[in-house]
Write an enzyme that holds these catalytic residues in place. Structure first.
Site, short mmCIF file in Angstrom:
data_model
loop_
_atom_site.label_atom_id
_atom_site.label_comp_id
_atom_site.label_asym_id
_atom_site.label_seq_id
_atom_site.Cartn_x
_atom_site.Cartn_y
_atom_site.Cartn_z
N ARG A 1 11.24 28.92 -7.69
CA ARG A 1 12.75 28.08 -7.93
C ARG A 1 12.27 25.94 -8.64
NH1 ARG A 1 9.94 24.84 -6.08
NH2 ARG A 1 11.99 23.19 -5.24
N GLY A 2 13.02 26.29 -9.06
CA GLY A 2 13.09 24.08 -8.99
C GLY A 2 13.54 24.38 -10.20
N ALA A 3 13.95 23.89 -11.03
CA ALA A 3 14.34 24.29 -12.56
C ALA A 3 13.52 23.65 -13.62
CB ALA A 3 15.63 22.45 -12.51
N ARG B 1 21.44 32.31 -10.74
CA ARG B 1 21.36 30.98 -9.86
C ARG B 1 22.50 29.57 -10.92
NH1 ARG B 1 16.40 27.83 -6.97
NH2 ARG B 1 18.83 27.25 -5.75
N GLN C 1 12.61 22.88 1.64
CA GLN C 1 11.18 23.23 0.38
C GLN C 1 10.54 21.75 0.53
OE1 GLN C 1 14.55 23.96 -0.20
NE2 GLN C 1 14.72 24.42 -1.46
N ASP D 1 18.32 18.69 -10.96
CA ASP D 1 18.55 20.13 -11.22
C ASP D 1 19.85 19.96 -13.01
OD1 ASP D 1 17.63 20.85 -8.68
OD2 ASP D 1 17.55 23.20 -9.57
N ASN E 1 21.34 17.74 -7.29
CA ASN E 1 19.82 17.57 -6.95
C ASN E 1 20.38 18.39 -5.22
OD1 ASN E 1 17.02 17.67 -7.43
ND2 ASN E 1 16.99 16.27 -5.51
N LYS E 2 18.95 19.10 -4.65
CA LYS E 2 19.34 20.06 -3.32
C LYS E 2 19.68 18.93 -3.02
CE LYS E 2 17.94 22.39 -3.13
NZ LYS E 2 18.44 23.74 -2.35
O1 MRU Z 1 16.96 25.49 -4.75
P1 MRU Z 1 15.74 24.91 -5.16
O2 MRU Z 1 14.71 24.66 -4.37
O3 MRU Z 1 16.03 25.72 -6.63
O4 MRU Z 1 16.27 23.53 -5.79
C1 MRU Z 1 14.93 21.89 -6.12
C2 MRU Z 1 15.67 21.43 -6.28
O5 MRU Z 1 17.30 20.49 -5.89
C3 MRU Z 1 14.51 20.28 -7.43
O6 MRU Z 1 14.91 19.12 -6.81
C4 MRU Z 1 15.12 20.15 -8.54
O7 MRU Z 1 14.82 21.44 -9.12
C5 MRU Z 1 13.92 19.29 -9.55
S1 MRU Z 1 12.99 20.40 -9.82
C6 MRU Z 1 11.20 19.51 -9.94
#
Ligand code: MRU
Length: 367
Positions: free
Chosen positions: A53-55, A90, A202, A243, A253-254
């Protein structure tokens, strides 16, 4: 980054030269386990279930997912199907679509017989480029921390972050954490407030894990604590990842990031967003057009944790049959963002700011 003295990226090619290994992030922080992906569907499942996970890491995994698909069938039809399937896993992180488009551009014009080698090559380049972008984000963000440190008379710079925008979310270094790692490595005293980041935690599971392994001092806080700490003058700087950034500088973002931006604005705390170019969606005019992922209510109703006997188990935290909603991201308007930290430098969160860093986009934006 190092885990127990061994350097790791979050995704790499197995010694067999074709299967792909990842760190299974659903097992952290209680177990550090790697997982082998051998089919394109394995990559899709890893993205959907958040083993990765993470963009940026989602994008890198999808790129290798295309390479795995090409091993089985390198026809035009298989290429289109693999890209469509991976893209559907996603919706919010634009890096997924960006990486898949890169793969399409690399593979569609060439003969099917040449596609497997080129797919692995382009996926590896995407990973290497991400590492370099994140390293540069750290170098460009470092002066923000240095400047605050100069006014603190040797006391630690207090940085708050949300979710995990660390090396686990990328291929290495991280986005939001890269300036932190660079500052820490340079000997600047600092301390990180880590938002736990409900519902999937996270921050608690991943950011705390990676900061701790690197030796960066941190304190885990409930998501609701940030505003209070800012009012008390205990936060010097907020840095988060993203993201998707729309072409006017709005930031998805999250979930919960927006509330931190509001609190930072109210308390005069600088609020920076760190990102590589692959997170900018030039086709979206503002944040209201960014799709927000709705995830399972179970993630709100249940929590995973370690029991006293060491077993990891899921527990219910709400009444039976409770209703829950789970929007996974929110949009922070550009006006609340002090600046965007990218591999090319820092810019205002605005159309002009983005174009000043990426002037080659100007013509396309003007269309
Ligand atoms: O749902 P996730 O864990 O994939 O969400 C991740 C985030 O929101 C991060 O802050 C974002 O992807 C930045 S990654 C460098």
């Amino acid at each position: 980054m190092q885990i127990d003295g061994k350097p790791y990226r979050t995704i790499w090619l197995n010694d067999d030269g074709w299967s792909v290994e990842i760190i299974d992030q659903t097992r952290l922080p209680h177990a550090f386990a790697t997982l082998k992906l051998t089919t394109s569907d394995d990559a899709a499942v890893a993205i959907r279930t958040m083993q990765v996970r993470g963009a940026p890491l989602i994008g890198a995994t999808a790129a290798y997912g295309v390479a795995l698909a090409m091993r089985e069938d390198a026809s035009d039809d298989a290429l289109s199907k693999a890209i469509a399937h991976l893209a559907a896993q996603r919706p919010t992180a634009i890096n997924l679509r960006w990486a898949l488009e890169e793969m399409r551009m690399a593979l569609a014009p060439i003969e099917p017989g040449a596609r497997v080698a080129r797919a692995y090559g382009r996926a590896a380049e995407i990973c290497d480029e991400d590492v370099e972008s994140c390293r540069r984000i750290g170098i460009n963000g470092l002066p923000l921390i240095e400047e605050i440190a100069r006014g603190k008379g040797g006391k630690p710079v207090q940085i708050l972050t949300h979710c995990n925008a660390g090396w686990l979310a990328c291929v290495d270094w991280g986005t939001a954490t890269s300036p932190i790692y660079h500052a820490f490595n340079a000997g600047i005293p600092l301390h990180v407030w880590v938002d736990e980041t409900r519902p999937r935690n996270q921050g608690a599971a991943l950011t705390a894990f990676e900061l701790g392994r690197h030796g960066v001092p941190y304190t885990l806080i409930a998501d609701n604590a940030g505003g209070h700490l800012m009012q008390r003058g205990e936060v010097d700087l907020v840095i988060v990842g993203t993201d998707r950034v729309s072409s006017n500088g709005d930031v998805a973002n999250k979930i919960g990031t927006y509330l931190k931006a509001l609190a930072a604005h109210d308390n005069g705390v600088p609020f920076y967003v760190a990102l590589p170019f692959s997170t900018i969606d030039w086709s979206v005019a503002d944040g209201s057009d960014i799709p927000i992922e709705e995830r399972s209510a179970d993630e709100v109703l249940k929590m995973m944790g370690r029991l006293p006997d060491g077993r990891v188990a899921e527990v219910e935290i709400a009444p039976l049959n409770a209703q829950a909603a789970n929007p996974a991201f929110d949009v922070t308007p550009a006006r609340l963002v002090s600046g965007l930290v990218t591999e090319r430098g820092i810019a205002a969160a605005s159309r002009e700011g983005l174009v000043s860093l990426y002037p080659e986009r100007w013509n396309k934006l003007g269309e």
